[in-house]
Enzyme design. Structure first.
Site, PDB file in Angstrom:
ATOM      1  N   THR A 159      -8.221   6.720  -1.663  1.00 11.73           N
ATOM      2  CA  THR A 159      -9.601   6.210  -1.733  1.00 11.73           C
ATOM      3  C   THR A 159     -10.585   7.352  -1.472  1.00 11.73           C
ATOM      4  O   THR A 159     -11.713   7.330  -1.952  1.00 11.73           O
ATOM      5  CB  THR A 159      -9.807   5.077  -0.702  1.00 11.73           C
ATOM      6  OG1 THR A 159      -9.221   5.472   0.534  1.00 11.73           O
ATOM      7  CG2 THR A 159      -9.188   3.781  -1.179  1.00 11.73           C
ATOM      8  N   LYS A 166       1.582  14.223   0.575  1.00 12.56           N
ATOM      9  CA  LYS A 166       0.199  14.527   0.166  1.00 12.56           C
ATOM     10  C   LYS A 166       0.049  16.028  -0.131  1.00 12.56           C
ATOM     11  O   LYS A 166      -0.896  16.447  -0.762  1.00 12.56           O
ATOM     12  CB  LYS A 166      -0.765  14.066   1.259  1.00 12.56           C
ATOM     13  CG  LYS A 166      -0.792  12.538   1.460  1.00 12.56           C
ATOM     14  CD  LYS A 166      -1.649  12.148   2.656  1.00 12.56           C
ATOM     15  CE  LYS A 166      -1.595  10.660   2.948  1.00 12.56           C
ATOM     16  NZ  LYS A 166      -2.436   9.826   2.086  1.00 12.56           N
ATOM     17  N   HIS A 202       0.813  -1.223   0.000  1.00 12.11           N
ATOM     18  CA  HIS A 202       0.000   0.000   0.000  1.00 12.11           C
ATOM     19  C   HIS A 202       0.840   1.263   0.000  1.00 12.11           C
ATOM     20  O   HIS A 202       0.357   2.351   0.345  1.00 12.11           O
ATOM     21  CB  HIS A 202      -0.896   0.033   1.237  1.00 12.11           C
ATOM     22  CG  HIS A 202      -1.928  -1.048   1.279  1.00 12.11           C
ATOM     23  ND1 HIS A 202      -3.205  -0.886   0.819  1.00 12.11           N
ATOM     24  CD2 HIS A 202      -1.847  -2.317   1.712  1.00 12.11           C
ATOM     25  CE1 HIS A 202      -3.880  -2.000   1.002  1.00 12.11           C
ATOM     26  NE2 HIS A 202      -3.081  -2.888   1.533  1.00 12.11           N
ATOM     27  N   LYS A 250      -7.425  13.955   4.614  1.00 15.16           N
ATOM     28  CA  LYS A 250      -6.556  12.774   4.544  1.00 15.16           C
ATOM     29  C   LYS A 250      -5.515  12.937   5.657  1.00 15.16           C
ATOM     30  O   LYS A 250      -5.406  13.994   6.255  1.00 15.16           O
ATOM     31  CB  LYS A 250      -5.858  12.679   3.170  1.00 15.16           C
ATOM     32  CG  LYS A 250      -5.165  13.948   2.743  1.00 15.16           C
ATOM     33  CD  LYS A 250      -4.729  13.918   1.275  1.00 15.16           C
ATOM     34  CE  LYS A 250      -5.900  14.049   0.324  1.00 15.16           C
ATOM     35  NZ  LYS A 250      -5.822  13.032  -0.757  1.00 15.16           N
ATOM     36  N   ARG A 251      -4.738  11.897   5.928  1.00 12.76           N
ATOM     37  CA  ARG A 251      -3.697  12.040   6.945  1.00 12.76           C
ATOM     38  C   ARG A 251      -2.740  13.139   6.517  1.00 12.76           C
ATOM     39  O   ARG A 251      -2.552  13.405   5.320  1.00 12.76           O
ATOM     40  CB  ARG A 251      -2.961  10.711   7.115  1.00 12.76           C
ATOM     41  CG  ARG A 251      -3.729   9.649   7.855  1.00 12.76           C
ATOM     42  CD  ARG A 251      -3.974   9.995   9.292  1.00 12.76           C
ATOM     43  NE  ARG A 251      -2.751  10.112  10.070  1.00 12.76           N
ATOM     44  CZ  ARG A 251      -2.358   9.227  11.004  1.00 12.76           C
ATOM     45  NH1 ARG A 251      -3.088   8.142  11.225  1.00 12.76           N
ATOM     46  NH2 ARG A 251      -1.258   9.379  11.690  1.00 12.76           N
ATOM     47  N   LYS A 286     -14.369   8.529  -3.212  1.00 12.11           N
ATOM     48  CA  LYS A 286     -15.578   8.882  -2.461  1.00 12.11           C
ATOM     49  C   LYS A 286     -16.105  10.247  -2.926  1.00 12.11           C
ATOM     50  O   LYS A 286     -17.311  10.431  -3.098  1.00 12.11           O
ATOM     51  CB  LYS A 286     -15.269   8.887  -0.953  1.00 12.11           C
ATOM     52  CG  LYS A 286     -14.934   7.524  -0.404  1.00 12.11           C
ATOM     53  CD  LYS A 286     -14.215   7.554   0.943  1.00 12.11           C
ATOM     54  CE  LYS A 286     -13.712   6.167   1.324  1.00 12.11           C
ATOM     55  NZ  LYS A 286     -12.740   6.172   2.461  1.00 12.11           N
TER      56      LYS A 286
HETATM   57  C1  26W Z   1       4.295   0.765  10.069  1.00  8.57           C
HETATM   58  C2  26W Z   1       3.833   2.056   9.725  1.00  8.57           C
HETATM   59  C3  26W Z   1       2.827   2.029   8.601  1.00  8.57           C
HETATM   60  C4  26W Z   1       1.463   1.972   8.910  1.00  8.57           C
HETATM   61  C5  26W Z   1       0.546   1.998   7.873  1.00  8.57           C
HETATM   62  C6  26W Z   1       3.275   2.071   7.296  1.00  8.57           C
HETATM   63  C7  26W Z   1       2.348   2.099   6.254  1.00  8.57           C
HETATM   64  C8  26W Z   1       1.005   2.062   6.579  1.00  8.57           C
HETATM   65  C9  26W Z   1      -0.030   2.068   5.503  1.00  8.57           C
HETATM   66  C10 26W Z   1       0.361   1.224   4.382  1.00  8.57           C
HETATM   67  C11 26W Z   1      -0.252   3.423   5.033  1.00  8.57           C
HETATM   68  C12 26W Z   1      -1.523   3.545   4.250  1.00  8.57           C
HETATM   69  O1  26W Z   1      -2.570   3.645   4.807  1.00  8.57           O
HETATM   70  N1  26W Z   1      -1.377   3.560   2.925  1.00  8.57           N
HETATM   71  C13 26W Z   1      -2.484   3.973   2.108  1.00  8.57           C
HETATM   72  O2  26W Z   1      -3.216   2.819   1.731  1.00  8.57           O
HETATM   73  C14 26W Z   1      -4.377   3.168   0.983  1.00  8.57           C
HETATM   74  C15 26W Z   1      -5.171   1.903   0.726  1.00  8.57           C
HETATM   75  O3  26W Z   1      -4.538   1.121  -0.218  1.00  8.57           O
HETATM   76  C16 26W Z   1      -4.011   3.906  -0.308  1.00  8.57           C
HETATM   77  O4  26W Z   1      -5.178   4.279  -0.966  1.00  8.57           O
HETATM   78  C17 26W Z   1      -3.150   5.122  -0.003  1.00  8.57           C
HETATM   79  O5  26W Z   1      -2.680   5.693  -1.186  1.00  8.57           O
HETATM   80  C18 26W Z   1      -1.976   4.725   0.867  1.00  8.57           C
HETATM   81  O6  26W Z   1      -1.235   5.855   1.296  1.00  8.57           O
END
Ligand code: 26W
Length: 865
Positions: A707, A603, A406, A597-598, A711
């Site tokens: 995502t 971003k 992701h 978004k975060r 929406k």
């Molecule tokens: C360990 C720290 C950590 C925690 C969460 C690293 C990475 C993440 C996630 C992968 C971050 C995340 O939420 N990525 C997002 O995933 C969405 C669903 O696929 C995508 O639509 C977003 O572009 C992506 O940033």
């Protein structure tokens, strides 16, 4: 039993008569084996089969009052709102219970191949409305409660949303399990029942301050605990080899262990009789309380084990990009993975199931690298516990795991130090070493004398310290590796995992993300839903591509008028919510330009902010005639990881700019910023349907998919965005005329970076940009204090890793195109209707169909089979 009483088990209607055989269960915890059919008991006069819930206002009212009195132990006159909410939640789940038990019974009978979705995060959002929608009980409940003088909306707001996720990844998992249930695909979601979810964000003088999310405090009516199905999970210790009748084997001698208690949640399909299960694990001490130590007077020590164990599922890690490499995080990952595998192999599968046939029965989807420790864990179970030989075990492993990546940020790819892994999970490290050895033997064979490649592809990195690259392990062991948007998957294969896509070309595929139309259109936007259903029927709710049938109506003036009216109503609804929730006064007669978004530098919330500051600077300096500026409200929503200093600085700056602009009469009614705190799923459900413009402005090549972008498009907002992530596919489907594209493409970004990027050159050559940055640096937004936000400006001028300055002018030009387009209300509405009509592809149902076709091969169950 009165003759003619209807038996709705499994929703099949038939009359029950004395002597008939009715299937009902000795109710053991879901997920544990149901009794065999033989134990069905003959219906006798006084045996009440599973209570058939009358789906009438009276029937519901009776159930609700029963639940209030017997469940909550209060009568209506004394019931608190929370009592009423809990009673309502339990009443609604009763109506879904028959479906849940029937789904389990049939799944156990059919033993159909199913999906186990392993995710460290599930951002579920509030459950009540979704349960009402799935059970088709909205109207009955609204009326029943109304008769009792209770307002459903009040009870709706009493629910605390389970914030068991950070952002995109967690919400995607929630959309996916909703779609699988609605599509009649057997699936178990496995995750962690954090006691504290994502922190509650508050603003103090505009700065983010985190508060604990004690979401369970007022009760959690949607979960079913099953302590009797607890799993023991071990940690630490050492390994030893021993001779097992001539075969050398290894055993793990753990140092300590905890208990994993499963909590089951319903995942109801939309009006289809199926209810899948989400199983979240909670950690407890194996020995909760040491009475001896207590009696010896060391009270703290007596409960230390319990506290220590509970810590494992205490709180969600609030990072969503940069892993901290904390031991507790690895404990969390192994904890829920070990619980889930043990539960599936020992509880879900029939006793005598031959694990060699496991690939016919299950696919474990790994939601990013967080659950990848499942791979050595299943190897350990098969080799050490089931005493299989290595190759047979490995053959199964390679067919039952698949990995979704992701992210594109190198720093977000998890790497665990061999030291930490070896200490916490010594046997797993050994197994990973062996997997790597055998893998590299193959690489050396394919590429003789290419030790550089071998070192590049090794699951074990030697620098800066010996560590395990979890994404590499997932790719070597998994049957498939997918990205979450076409561009993302391309970049994974071409760049991030290039060596592997060359070595395992057949493994790499793409599945573009999607969102559930039940929650984000049908529930969040009832006005638009009604308009669509009025025009094309309600088939779109489970077949979103049907929205295409709306295209001709884009040219229908009356339809456009109704469409606009709904958008305006949604704005007024948002005005009321923000006033009540945050004391924010939003002007509904402005264009609502939304970025939610975060908070992350890639971003580029700073690019959005520079647009606002530049507008303000040019208006207040007289460069821009205010009457030529489209009245806009810039709405932000964003949490920053608590340890991410620059992100918190940017939040502080957005609020500071907001305070200055919102109080400046010179731009009153023209420019304003609204930044409600604590952006979450519930706020998104009100904000997104009200939006006119969706900001998707990440640097090309950085956002895996997004995502939120989907929406917004499905709720009739137009997108201003770069060619990044799923924006590319949105633009391709809605058409260039209905999307405001700007900025460098991913290849152009690579060229700029390779050529050496000098942000100051943009500052020097672009007056508009310079004036905007200088205004921030001047202390204009910080009471003249030039230091507060200096780090933000300095970073943009000196490093600007995400090319904000390089894309600034193109962005401003695109915003001018937005202004021009918005001035032609009818043309804008036409574009908005076409965005809705052409975005059916972005349903998570379609994503599920792609996963099933390309990766899982778990066809839907025929409900009538
Ligand atoms: C360990 C720290 C950590 C925690 C969460 C690293 C990475 C993440 C996630 C992968 C971050 C995340 O939420 N990525 C997002 O995933 C969405 C669903 O696929 C995508 O639509 C977003 O572009 C992506 O940033």
């Amino acid at each position: 039993m009165p003759a003619g009483r209807r038996d709705l088990v499994g929703e099949r209607a038939r009359t029950v008569a004395p002597g008939d055989v009715v299937t009902y269960f000795v109710v053991r915890s879901p997920g544990t084996r149901p009794p065999d059919v033989a134990s069905v008991r003959k219906v006798t006069q006084n045996t009440e089969p599973i209570a058939i819930r009358e789906r009438t206002v009276d029937g519901f009212t009776r159930e609700f009052l029963r639940e209030l009195n017997f469940g909550q132990g209060v009568d209506l006159s004394r019931a608190s709102v929370n009592d009423q909410y809990l009673a309502l939640a339990r009443t609604v789940r009763h109506y879904l219970m028959v479906r849940w038990l029937e789904t389990l019974r049939r799944q156990y009978e059919l033993q159909a191949k199913s999906v186990a979705y392993l995710s460290a995060e599930f951002l579920l959002g509030r459950q009540l409305d979704n349960a009402l929608l799935a059970s088709g009980l909205q109207d009955v409940v609204e009326e029943g409660l109304g008769n009792l003088g209770i307002d459903l909306a009040t009870l709706r707001d009493a629910e605390v949303e389970p914030g068991l996720g950070n952002g995109g990844l967690g919400r995607l998992a929630a959309c996916f399990v909703d779609s699988l249930a609605t599509m009649n695909v057997p699936c178990i979601g496995y995750g962690i029942r954090y006691e504290y979810g994502i922190f509650r964000q508050t603003f103090v003088d505009g700065w983010q301050v985190e508060k604990p999310d004690n979401w369970l405090a007022l009760g959690s009516p949607w979960e079913f605990p099953h302590p009797e199905a607890a799993v023991t999970v071990s940690f630490g210790g050492h390994t030893e080899t021993y001779d097992d009748e001539g075969t050398e084997r290894t055993r793990w001698v753990p140092g300590w262990s905890v208990l994993g208690v499963p909590y089951n949640y319903m995942v109801p399909g939309f009006e289809n009789g199926r209810v899948n299960t989400l199983r979240l694990w909670s950690a407890q001490a194996t020995r909760a309380f040491d009475l001896e130590i207590f009696n010896a007077g060391d009270y703290a020590e007596a409960v230390r084990a319990q506290t220590f164990a509970e810590n494992i599922s205490k709180v969600l890690y609030p990072e969503d990009s940069t892993p901290q490499g904390k031991e507790l995080r690895l404990q969390q990952q192994y904890f829920f993975v070990a619980c889930s595998l043990a539960n599936f192999l020992e509880e879900v599968l029939p006793e005598d199931f031959d694990l060699r046939r496991l690939p016919e029965r299950i696919i474990f989807q790994l939601n990013d690298t967080h659950p990848v420790i499942a791979i050595p864990e299943l190897m350990r179970i098969l080799v050490d516990e089931r005493k299989w030989n290595w190759d047979d075990a490995w053959a199964v492993i390679q067919k039952v795991f698949a990995y979704t990546c992701h992210t594109l940020l190198p720093e977000a790819l998890e790497v665990w130090s061999a030291d930490l892994l070896g200490r916490l999970l010594p046997r797993h490290l050994e197994i990973i070493y062996r997997i790597n050895e055998e893998f590299l033997d193959g690489v050396r064979e394919r590429y003789p004398d290419d030790e550089l490649r071998v070192r590049r592809m090794s699951i074990i990195a030697e620098h800066p310290e010996r560590s395990v690259r979890m994404a590499f392990l997932a790719t070597v062991a998994g049957t498939k590796v997918n990205g979450v948007a076409a561009l993302h998957s391309q970049l994974l294969a071409d760049k991030v995992l290039h060596d592997f896509s060359e070595y395992f070309p057949e493994k790499f595929t793409n599945v573009t993300n999607g969102i559930t139309p039940r929650r984000f259109v049908r529930l969040a936007n009832p006005g638009l839903s009604g308009l669509i259903t009025g025009a094309i029927g309600d088939g779109w709710v489970t077949d979103l591509e049907r929205l295409k049938e709306l295209e001709p109506l884009a040219d229908d003036a009356e339809f456009r008028r109704l469409f606009r009216e709904i958008k305006t109503n949604n704005k007024h609804r948002l005005v009321d919510v923000l006033r009540e929730r945050d004391g924010i006064e939003l002007d509904p007669d402005t264009m609502l330009d939304v970025m939610v978004k975060r908070l992350h530098e890639y971003k580029r919330q700073t690019l959005k902010l520079l647009h606002v500051v530049s507008l303000y600077e040019r208006i207040t300096s007289g460069v821009l005639d205010i009457d030529k500026v489209t009245p806009r409200t810039f709405a932000f929503g964003a949490k920053a990881a608590p340890g991410y200093r620059m992100a918190k600085q940017i939040i502080g700056l957005i609020n500071a700019v907001g305070r200055t602009i919102n109080e400046d009469p010179a731009v009153k009614g023209r420019l304003s910023i609204a930044f409600p705190a604590n952006y979450n799923v519930t706020l998104a459900e009100t904000l997104i349907p009200a939006a006119d413009l969706s900001e998707q402005i990440s640097l090309a090549g950085k956002e895996a998919s997004g995502t939120g972008n989907m929406k917004f498009a499905l709720n009739g907002a137009l997108t201003i965005g770069t060619d990044d992530g799923a924006n590319v596919e949105i633009r391709q489907l809605v058409g260039d005329d209905h999307f405001f594209l700007f900025g460098l493409t991913e290849p152009e970004v690579a060229d700029v970076v390779d050529a050496g990027y000098h942000p100051t050159s943009y500052y020097e050559s672009n007056k508009t940009l310079r004036h905007a940055l200088d205004l921030i640096a001047s202390g204009k937004f910080s009471g003249g204090d030039r230091h507060v936000f200096e780090p933000v400006v300095a970073n943009l001028l000196q490093e600007d890793r995400f090319l904000v300055l390089a894309d600034f002018q193109a962005y401003l030009d695109a915003q001018d195109r937005v202004d021009a387009a918005y001035a032609d209300t009818d043309a804008w509405t036409r574009s908005a209707v076409l965005n809705v009509a052409r975005s059916g592809f972005f349903s998570s149902d379609r994503s599920m169909r792609d996963y099933i076709d390309r990766i899982w091969h778990t066809p839907p169950i025929d409900p009538n089979a």
